[in-house]
Design a protein around this motif. Structure first.
Motif, PDB file in Angstrom:
ATOM      1  N   VAL A 285       0.828  -1.212   0.000  1.00 33.15           N
ATOM      2  CA  VAL A 285       0.000   0.000   0.000  1.00 33.15           C
ATOM      3  C   VAL A 285       0.862   1.261   0.000  1.00 33.15           C
ATOM      4  O   VAL A 285       0.378   2.358  -0.301  1.00 33.15           O
ATOM      5  N   LEU A 286       2.149   1.116   0.305  1.00 35.58           N
ATOM      6  CA  LEU A 286       3.045   2.273   0.319  1.00 35.58           C
ATOM      7  C   LEU A 286       3.187   2.938  -1.050  1.00 35.58           C
ATOM      8  O   LEU A 286       3.699   4.051  -1.141  1.00 35.58           O
ATOM      9  N   ILE A 287       2.735   2.266  -2.115  1.00 35.36           N
ATOM     10  CA  ILE A 287       2.819   2.919  -3.428  1.00 35.36           C
ATOM     11  C   ILE A 287       1.977   4.189  -3.462  1.00 35.36           C
ATOM     12  O   ILE A 287       2.240   5.081  -4.266  1.00 35.36           O
ATOM     13  N   ILE A 288       0.976   4.308  -2.578  1.00 33.89           N
ATOM     14  CA  ILE A 288       0.133   5.509  -2.572  1.00 33.89           C
ATOM     15  C   ILE A 288       0.922   6.728  -2.095  1.00 33.89           C
ATOM     16  O   ILE A 288       1.047   7.715  -2.830  1.00 33.89           O
ATOM     17  N   PRO A 289       1.467   6.716  -0.864  1.00 34.86           N
ATOM     18  CA  PRO A 289       2.256   7.893  -0.454  1.00 34.86           C
ATOM     19  C   PRO A 289       3.549   8.040  -1.245  1.00 34.86           C
ATOM     20  O   PRO A 289       4.049   9.157  -1.410  1.00 34.86           O
ATOM     21  N   ALA A 290       4.101   6.915  -1.754  1.00 35.18           N
ATOM     22  CA  ALA A 290       5.318   7.013  -2.552  1.00 35.18           C
ATOM     23  C   ALA A 290       5.061   7.790  -3.836  1.00 35.18           C
ATOM     24  O   ALA A 290       5.922   8.539  -4.310  1.00 35.18           O
ATOM     25  N   SER A 318       0.878  17.698   1.088  1.00 37.99           N
ATOM     26  CA  SER A 318       1.425  16.359   0.884  1.00 37.99           C
ATOM     27  C   SER A 318       1.081  15.443   2.059  1.00 37.99           C
ATOM     28  O   SER A 318       0.651  14.300   1.870  1.00 37.99           O
ATOM     29  N   ILE A 319       1.272  15.941   3.281  1.00 39.15           N
ATOM     30  CA  ILE A 319       0.921  15.156   4.468  1.00 39.15           C
ATOM     31  C   ILE A 319      -0.580  14.889   4.516  1.00 39.15           C
ATOM     32  O   ILE A 319      -1.029  13.768   4.788  1.00 39.15           O
ATOM     33  N   ARG A 320      -1.349  15.908   4.236  1.00 40.14           N
ATOM     34  CA  ARG A 320      -2.811  15.804   4.324  1.00 40.14           C
ATOM     35  C   ARG A 320      -3.346  14.767   3.341  1.00 40.14           C
ATOM     36  O   ARG A 320      -4.138  13.890   3.701  1.00 40.14           O
ATOM     37  N   TYR A 321      -2.909  14.854   2.083  1.00 45.82           N
ATOM     38  CA  TYR A 321      -3.421  13.942   1.073  1.00 45.82           C
ATOM     39  C   TYR A 321      -2.919  12.527   1.311  1.00 45.82           C
ATOM     40  O   TYR A 321      -3.651  11.552   1.080  1.00 45.82           O
ATOM     41  N   SER A 322      -1.680  12.399   1.768  1.00 41.07           N
ATOM     42  CA  SER A 322      -1.169  11.061   2.099  1.00 41.07           C
ATOM     43  C   SER A 322      -2.008  10.429   3.201  1.00 41.07           C
ATOM     44  O   SER A 322      -2.364   9.242   3.131  1.00 41.07           O
ATOM     45  N   PHE A 323      -2.350  11.224   4.212  1.00 41.21           N
ATOM     46  CA  PHE A 323      -3.155  10.699   5.316  1.00 41.21           C
ATOM     47  C   PHE A 323      -4.567  10.327   4.853  1.00 41.21           C
ATOM     48  O   PHE A 323      -5.071   9.245   5.176  1.00 41.21           O
ATOM     49  N   LEU A 324      -5.203  11.214   4.084  1.00 40.69           N
ATOM     50  CA  LEU A 324      -6.581  10.965   3.660  1.00 40.69           C
ATOM     51  C   LEU A 324      -6.682   9.755   2.730  1.00 40.69           C
ATOM     52  O   LEU A 324      -7.734   9.094   2.690  1.00 40.69           O
ATOM     53  N   LEU A 325      -5.624   9.466   1.988  1.00 39.93           N
ATOM     54  CA  LEU A 325      -5.644   8.297   1.109  1.00 39.93           C
ATOM     55  C   LEU A 325      -5.233   7.019   1.839  1.00 39.93           C
ATOM     56  O   LEU A 325      -5.749   5.937   1.560  1.00 39.93           O
ATOM     57  N   LEU A 326      -4.301   7.142   2.777  1.00 39.53           N
ATOM     58  CA  LEU A 326      -3.711   5.963   3.410  1.00 39.53           C
ATOM     59  C   LEU A 326      -4.477   5.510   4.646  1.00 39.53           C
ATOM     60  O   LEU A 326      -4.609   4.299   4.888  1.00 39.53           O
ATOM     61  N   PHE A 327      -4.985   6.443   5.435  1.00 41.79           N
ATOM     62  CA  PHE A 327      -5.646   6.084   6.691  1.00 41.79           C
ATOM     63  C   PHE A 327      -6.852   5.173   6.478  1.00 41.79           C
ATOM     64  O   PHE A 327      -6.986   4.149   7.164  1.00 41.79           O
ATOM     65  N   PRO A 328      -7.767   5.475   5.551  1.00 38.95           N
ATOM     66  CA  PRO A 328      -8.905   4.562   5.367  1.00 38.95           C
ATOM     67  C   PRO A 328      -8.477   3.151   4.969  1.00 38.95           C
ATOM     68  O   PRO A 328      -9.047   2.162   5.452  1.00 38.95           O
TER      69      PRO A 328
END
Length: 511
Positions: A285-290, A318-328
């Protein structure tokens, strides 16, 4: 002058819509090889022996990832070119690109010559290949050696395109070439079971990709056509930045894999499977924030020191979008882990692997968020800080992993892995804040998240049955969505409104 050449002279804008588009393209470029592998691997497994398939897998790793051993020059080139573009200093850029490309070709050639010289030892001693396959494997190793200069040069030229924010061109080359790395050998296997033929296909694909990157680089920087112009000052800059970037990247890679070696040395091999298998799947799943950090790295490099407010906004997004995509994603995986593992690998595996999987989900979230300050500190000239952190952290992590695994097993090991990721996030956030004081508020937000997010995961882990966990996850995600909407800025609201209008209009016939 053509439109393409004229547009090449305009510096990238680094605005929100462009970065969002580029992050999407970057993500699609990383998903393409996974889909191609999903289609090709069953074919290859049916047509090749297990030994040939194992050697082909090793070939993918070498041909696909040798660019990581580029002395940090590719990432340094991205940083320096982006900084020149941001400052409006285009004159040194062609010299930088030529210097880096020639150096990368030299690194690849040195690796290739070493592989050629040791090809016989590799196939007869290092890999313990069966006698019937030795000749075919030796030819495969020699073909791989020929490809290595093209691999390293491609890595540098891709970095140039990223510095120009031309992720459309990167995706145009990377998606088909990465897909053909799997589809090509599968097609070749239908005509011949030769390992050398399969590897030859890989080599042809990598050479063709390198040629495509050359054409794209000439498009975005037409001054490269004026002749080969290496620069001594450019080499000093590249070497200075590249050395620290290489140490940081190697340290990061080591931290990503050393835990399995430690766990494997402490617990039985069967228990290691309960640890490594869910970790391998979850970390994909790290491909999302990567994808996001890969886009913002050149943007961070390009913004001048005088525009620190702009840097802070870019960092925050960058932090915000990474969190909103990764947290769920991580929360839902943690919620469904017992049932998902039972369906996938059986009840016994689920009994042993559920809690480690949930720890991995929490650690993965921290790891993904840390990619933003990791890229930020490197892009702003702090590669030595990141490298020093990784070097200091590695023995502490190994020691903690060894002691905790011996006492608490794979659950303790997974907890140490997650806590190390959280510590990385906090330390890198502090380092970012020291570089740019305007990030003060973001540091507090990250600290608050380090309290609230583990609490959410704890609630999910303590809730039963599945319906209760899903309900709890939905409640948490609903609260996060409300906060995200309330705190959205004007640009984000306009973007959401535009997407909503397009969705509403989809499928409607024009009047």
């Amino acid at each position: 002058m053509t439109h393409g050449a004229g547009s090449a002279h305009r510096p990238p804008t680094h605005d929100g819509p462009l970065l969002a588009r580029n992050a999407t393209l970057n993500l699609l470029g990383q998903v393409a090889p996974a889909l191609a592998a999903l289609v090709s691997l069953p074919v290859l497994a049916r047509l090749h022996t297990r030994e040939v398939l194992g050697l082909l897998t090793l070939s993918w790793v070498i041909v696909g990832y040798f660019g990581l051993f580029d002395l940090g020059l590719s990432r340094a080139l991205t940083q320096l070119v982006a900084a020149r573009l941001g400052a409006g200093r285009r004159e040194p850029i062609p010299g930088l690109i030529w210097t880096a490309s020639l150096s990368l070709a030299g690194v690849g050639a040195a690796g290739g010559l070493l592989m050629l010289a040791s090809s016989n030892w590799i196939v007869t001693s290092a890999l313990h290949i069966s006698p019937l396959l030795v000749g075919d494997a030796r030819l495969a190793v020699q073909l791989i050696a020929v490809s290595l200069p093209f691999v390293t040069v491609s890595s540098g030229l891709r970095g140039v395109l990223e510095a120009y924010q031309r992720f459309d061109l990167v995706s145009l080359v990377r998606s088909p070439s990465s897909g053909l790395m799997y589809l090509g050998p599968a097609a070749a296997a239908m005509f011949s079971r030769s390992l050398a033929l399969a590897v030859a296909v890989l080599v042809v694909v990598r050479i063709a990709a390198c040629g495509a990157y050359v054409l794209c680089a000439l498009r975005v920087e037409p001054a490269l056509r004026d002749g080969i112009r290496p620069s001594a000052s450019g080499w000093r800059e590249l070497a200075g930045s590249g050395a620290w970037l290489m140490v940081a990247n190697i340290g990061s890679s080591a931290l990503g894999y050393v835990d399995r070696l430690v766990v494997g040395a402490v617990v039985p091999a069967a228990a290691l499977a309960y640890y490594a298998t869910p970790q391998e799947v979850v970390t994909k799943v790290l491909i999302i924030p990567a994808a996001i950090s890969g886009v913002v790295f050149p943007a961070f490099s390009a913004v001048p020191d005088s525009e620190r407010d702009r840097l802070a906004r870019l960092f925050g997004r960058s932090i915000r979008y990474s969190f909103l995509l990764l947290f769920p994603v991580t929360l839902l995986i943690a919620a469904a882990a017992p049932e998902a593992l039972t369906l996938w690998v059986g009840r016994d595996f689920a009994a042993q692997g559920t809690v480690p999987t949930q720890w991995f989900c929490l650690g993965l979230l921290a790891n993904g968020l840390a990619l933003t300050p990791f890229s930020f500190v490197q892009a702003r000239g702090g590669a030595s800080t990141v490298a020093s952190l990784q070097v200091l952290e590695l023995p502490l992590f190994v020691g903690a992993m060894w002691m905790v695994t011996g006492r608490y097993g794979i659950t303790g090991a997974a907890a140490v892995w997650a806590l190390r990721a959280a510590a990385d996030l906090l330390i890198l956030a502090i380092a970012s804040r020291l570089q740019v004081p305007e990030l003060r508020g973001m540091g507090r937000s990250i600290a608050a998240g380090c309290v609230a997010v583990p609490l959410a995961f704890l609630i999910i882990g303590a809730t039963s049955p599945l319906t209760g966990r899903i309900a709890a996850a939905a409640t948490v995600l609903g609260a996060v969505a409300v906060v995200a909407i309330v705190t959205a800025d004007r640009m984000e609201r306009d973007w959401v409104h535009g997407v909503w209008c397009r969705v509403r209009g989809f499928g409607r016939s024009p009047r």
